[in-house]
Design a protein around this motif. Structure first.
Motif, PDB file in Angstrom:
ATOM      1  N   ARG C 152      63.816 -19.319  26.500  1.00 27.72           N
ATOM      2  CA  ARG C 152      63.467 -17.997  27.027  1.00 27.72           C
ATOM      3  C   ARG C 152      62.012 -18.021  27.485  1.00 27.72           C
ATOM      4  NH1 ARG C 152      60.799 -13.745  24.521  1.00 27.72           N
ATOM      5  NH2 ARG C 152      61.088 -14.675  22.464  1.00 27.72           N
ATOM      6  N   TYR C 154      58.848 -15.788  29.363  1.00 27.70           N
ATOM      7  CA  TYR C 154      58.295 -14.548  29.886  1.00 27.70           C
ATOM      8  C   TYR C 154      57.052 -14.894  30.711  1.00 27.70           C
ATOM      9  CZ  TYR C 154      60.881 -11.270  26.834  1.00 27.70           C
ATOM     10  OH  TYR C 154      61.840 -10.506  26.207  1.00 27.70           O
ATOM     11  N   ILE C 156      54.506 -12.336  32.624  1.00 28.19           N
ATOM     12  CA  ILE C 156      54.249 -10.952  33.043  1.00 28.19           C
ATOM     13  C   ILE C 156      52.763 -10.779  33.300  1.00 28.19           C
ATOM     14  CG2 ILE C 156      54.764  -8.532  32.552  1.00 28.19           C
ATOM     15  CD1 ILE C 156      56.710  -9.406  30.420  1.00 28.19           C
ATOM     16  N   ALA C 222      64.668  -9.901  35.509  1.00 24.20           N
ATOM     17  CA  ALA C 222      65.178 -10.838  34.518  1.00 24.20           C
ATOM     18  C   ALA C 222      66.236 -11.693  35.185  1.00 24.20           C
ATOM     19  CB  ALA C 222      65.783 -10.091  33.329  1.00 24.20           C
ATOM     20  N   ILE C 234      66.624 -18.025  29.988  1.00 21.56           N
ATOM     21  CA  ILE C 234      66.388 -16.605  30.209  1.00 21.56           C
ATOM     22  C   ILE C 234      64.973 -16.445  30.751  1.00 21.56           C
ATOM     23  CG2 ILE C 234      66.029 -14.377  29.076  1.00 21.56           C
ATOM     24  CD1 ILE C 234      68.235 -15.234  27.072  1.00 21.56           C
ATOM     25  N   VAL C 236      62.126 -13.619  32.071  1.00 24.80           N
ATOM     26  CA  VAL C 236      61.677 -12.254  32.299  1.00 24.80           C
ATOM     27  C   VAL C 236      60.361 -12.357  33.056  1.00 24.80           C
ATOM     28  CG1 VAL C 236      60.843 -10.111  31.254  1.00 24.80           C
ATOM     29  CG2 VAL C 236      62.846 -11.274  30.299  1.00 24.80           C
ATOM     30  N   HIS C 246      51.020 -11.870  29.736  1.00 22.02           N
ATOM     31  CA  HIS C 246      51.993 -12.269  28.722  1.00 22.02           C
ATOM     32  C   HIS C 246      52.841 -13.449  29.198  1.00 22.02           C
ATOM     33  CE1 HIS C 246      54.390 -10.979  25.052  1.00 22.02           C
ATOM     34  NE2 HIS C 246      55.092 -11.969  25.556  1.00 22.02           N
ATOM     35  N   GLU C 248      55.008 -16.319  27.557  1.00 23.03           N
ATOM     36  CA  GLU C 248      55.605 -16.686  26.270  1.00 23.03           C
ATOM     37  C   GLU C 248      56.808 -17.569  26.550  1.00 23.03           C
ATOM     38  OE1 GLU C 248      57.226 -13.273  24.264  1.00 23.03           O
ATOM     39  OE2 GLU C 248      58.023 -14.444  22.603  1.00 23.03           O
ATOM     40  N   GLU C 250      60.075 -19.609  24.538  1.00 21.46           N
ATOM     41  CA  GLU C 250      60.799 -19.828  23.283  1.00 21.46           C
ATOM     42  C   GLU C 250      61.831 -20.923  23.466  1.00 21.46           C
ATOM     43  OE1 GLU C 250      63.087 -17.183  19.964  1.00 21.46           O
ATOM     44  OE2 GLU C 250      63.517 -16.717  22.058  1.00 21.46           O
TER      45      GLU C 250
END
Lengths: 339, 339, 339, 339
Positions: C152, C154, C156, C222, C234, C236, C246, C248, C250
């Motif tokens: 995952r 991110y 942003i 997304a 995934i 975002v 942000h 990130e 995972e």
């Protein structure tokens, strides 16, 4: 002059860190010479760091006219004489902490420093150049925490060095736990508060290695400090940290609290596995303060180039040493000591 | 007998917490009677908690034959006499901390307690029943932390009570910061280590409200404790916590460190907004220890039903009070005090 | 040759970061020339960075025989032609991402790169050189997480750029949210798994600035990715992060989970104040990845000096762009797209 | 009537949790009867929970005139018929999730529920009664996060149940990963946004236990959801969490982000040892949601006593099941599915 030629004395663990930084990471500096009793260290400096000249005798290096500035990273007992000699030879001087081991020789060194006001002298309290500490200092100065009432400082070395410390304790002279480990913390307390320490009580306990009792050394110790304006200081120092290198500083003010490295996070990684939610930790001071060492060396070079006085000076060395020695005495006598 | 009928004295902030728990959350207990000088509190107990009988006189309540056990949540100065009276009337007794305000009356109370060995007496050190503390205690007992060398305890009340404390300081008698705030922490140190405190030094600073100096009260204080086997204790107590109710306990052992509520997280929520990454915080003791109060009441009732001695007893009250008073004396004289 | 002379094209925000690093923080590199249409930027480079030569015409710079390597930090639409030209003039090339904006010109560029196997080409996916990502990669390769099943990511951007983005959206061509923001994340997914994406579905929502609907841009989007071996991805992406920048990542494996920058902690400081327990946050990519930019430049120079192929190549640029374009198409059609 | 007499059917793992709460922790409720095919479970209820009557036949229990309300904690396949029977016998009904396994029987059940408007029906989405979720909901309703744009939900069961799941997969009918694990998450998305799901794509990967492919079950899966107003939903579900029970929910809004249980912290304890900085984790749903189960039961009883409609109703069961089944279908066909 816009490239400072530096000679370094001492190529042990921390000496190598400084030497590498001066060779590669410090603007407007050239690592020109090294001084070491070991041929292997001189070879290392020539081959890995591109150093031109290697000395086995310190006096020869400080007399080299090509050298502008001296970095002292030798054993603590040599700092005072090496500082004085370098200054007398016209060099700028950066010295690792502590400035010296007893108050008399420090005072004598300070009077020599004062005789050479055009040469820069800087002491290696690198934490003042760490971005986390600078961020905290900035918030304090903006008043975000209000008036400071208490500072708590932890400095605990990793357990993996303890076995060998126990072996050589007694034969070597560490200066005691508080001088060895807490001197940076004492400097931070003075830096954050602008106050001097007036009274201390220090205690300690040997539990994993009770044999340290016999040689007057400590596994873990704590000291409480009363400062001039009643601000409180708490020191915890130790040599038995299983999770790595635990340096933590807390500031309690009338408007808020702030912690620097509440836990010694190594990086931004969080692992979730059979142990739980795990944050890996910093393992030693070169890792934790790698950028701070670069920053302080950059600042020292900049002080020379822009004719500015370094912010960390010999008085900082004197006062922090006084407090560390008071802690030692307090522990030995189990009494309150007035600094 | 498998439903214990309880009478409670005191329906202030904490009294209401206990009364509510006894009415709704404690197995095998019935809140049968309350004692309060205020009609409004008695009405509240009858209407909200289904209490049968309301007393304005404590002696009447302890003589009520329907009552099996007494919960004492009255002002601290009344605890000793109320404990003694209840015991003499044949009741089991749960008393809030502190057991008393001076050593003589506590000793007298202990001798009365000893005369009624078949009646249970329990003191309200509820943290021992908090799941976080129990989890830590269990790890300590399994040896996960090795030998304990240092315990650090913070107990800092939220700022929102400080304004009114300053107003009434002097007229009311808080017993001083250490007795008022640190008594739970002192109990925890004794509980975790099994050791008694032998020496203390306590200091403090008033910065937001310097007028507290005049009435001998403290905004923030710290104490260092030396225990029987040289284990170290550090207490920080205060009344000016802007982020809420900061109760934190740290255990340093030869094999690891552990912190309970390193920061006083209110819940499992993390918010990210213009302030940064934010964890909301516990705001007061009823919030932080809501379940611990239920657990301790359950334990007290179970002690009665299963004829077991409560784990928190009068000696715990005596010893923790001794240390709190030594801290007070140390602060007042600015000297090391032997307990 | 053991000092690489670099010419850089583009001195915008990221261009300045690279130029400063090449001037001061990269071993064995000299920032020799810059190319910019703006005199002010050339002046800046000469005065602040000690650059010798300033060009306003890119072709002139790549023909300068003193220049060994070119850094391309120009607008994305120019990357392909500038890469090709530099290679044809015999230079090593480092190009910022994306390698290009459409598949045809990227393929053409790759065939040019393949014609000059003795010149190094490296693409600027700097996250692969960030210590946190390297730490995670190392754990993955040691098998600490088992087989990866889901990643995952991110990405942003801070809200403070959104107002101006909205203003210029439509007139400028961002390439769409996924190409603009997620391209690094797509590269990370390929890097961690060694798999290619086979199917994507991308969705989005404009809530603060619904007018973005009209110009086909997104505030927040997304995408879900199915990889060759069914590993899940995934993404975002967004432009409206109030707490800063942000990024990130995972990794979920059969033996554990790992998060890089679960929250975007700026430093090691924790503040406790009326907002709660606060961790300050990284505010933008130059802050978050400052050391990664230095590391990747060092690696590029080392690749040249040691005749080693850079680990990030043109195929990485091609494949990640394919996926980003598939996300764009999927969002526009609201359909599953096979890459 | 101010004490509700409850009969419970099903005394498995979750049945025991509900039974214990009804016996001890729910105000104004009495656990009067239990229904189980196993004598041992009936004995347990009588001995440990003080239950008066044990039934082996469900119909007998719902016809018992002493019983006011029924708790259904039986296998999912029985819920619909048991709900209908209880309502027809005049009882209030609390049913565990899911309300049913197929849409037809759920619709039929809803029409029965509608015939008994004076009897309460509540579905067991207990997370809506967890204090962390309630805290988040309150912030959302106050507008602290602005408009919601994306919700991410993780529901991953501990690995220690996986071995036995693999063994019985195929013979038992879990309903599939999304119905089994994500149904709570789907309900949360509906609860937080007030929107229905319009499109889903679900994927999955078996890596540790590839044999699950053969029986159509999943170790780990993910689904992306498009809601009515384009709000985005992301679901990750799994059965292989080595650190315990990972239920995490993230809300991204135009003004901020919020995470509930970003990591599944078990308590307030932080341990520092050779593994790093460790937070222990919740191990299963009865631990994580112990208080939420109590709160929902209290709310159900209060609904009856105060003649209020439960906030979680049969429509919530219908809609969440529809989405879970769409995820299943999407995974099986590897296609976008319109709900």
């Amino acid at each position: 002059m816009n490239e400072i030629r530096v000679g370094i004395v001492g190529l042990g663990r921390l000496g190598k860190v400084h030497a590498h930084n001066l060779a590669y990471n410090v603007a407007n500096a050239t690592l020109y010479a090294v001084c070491s009793p070991l041929d292997s260290e001189i070879e290392y400096a020539k081959n890995e760091l591109g150093v031109k000249v290697g000395y086995t005798d310190y006096e020869d290096m400080v007399k080299d006219e090509q050298v502008d500035a001296i970095f002292i990273v030798s054993p603590s007992g040599l700092h005072c004489t090496q500082i004085q000699l370098a200054l007398k030879c016209g060099k700028h001087v950066f010295s690792e902490k502590p400035i010296g081991l007893n108050i008399d020789e420090i005072n004598e060194t300070i009077s020599v420093i004062n005789q050479y006001p055009n040469q820069k002298f800087m002491l290696g309290f690198m934490r003042r150049f760490d971005k986390d500490y600078l961020y905290a200092k900035d918030l304090v100065e903006k008043g975000e925490l209000g008036d400071l009432t208490l500072i708590r400082c932890y400095g605990i070395d990793p357990s993996d060095g303890l076995e060998s410390f126990v072996k050589f304790a007694g034969s070597s002279n560490s200066g005691g736990l508080f001088a060895d480990m807490s001197i940076h913390d004492i400097d931070l307390i003075r830096w954050f508060t602008g106050q001097e320490v007036k009274k201390v009580w220090a205690i300690g306990k040997n539990a994993a290695y009770k044999e340290l009792d016999d040689v007057g050394e400590l596994e873990t110790g704590a000291a409480m400090l009363q400062l001039g304006d009643n601000t409180m200081g708490i020191l915890v120092a130790g040599r038995n940290c299983h999770h790595g290198y635990h340096v933590e500083t807390e500031l309690i003010g009338t408007k808020g609290m702030l912690r620097i490295a509440q836990v010694p996070e190594k990086n931004l990684v969080t692992i979730m596995n059979e142990h739980g939610v795990v944050r890996p930790t910093s393992q030693n001071f070169p890792e934790r303060f790698s950028q701070a060492f670069i920053n302080e060396a950059n600042d020292f070079i900049e002080c020379i180039l822009t004719d500015r006085q370094p912010s960390v000076n010999a008085i900082d060395g004197l006062e922090s040493t006084k407090v560390a020695l008071a802690c030692k005495e307090s522990y030995e006598k189990n009494q309150l000591i007035t600094v």
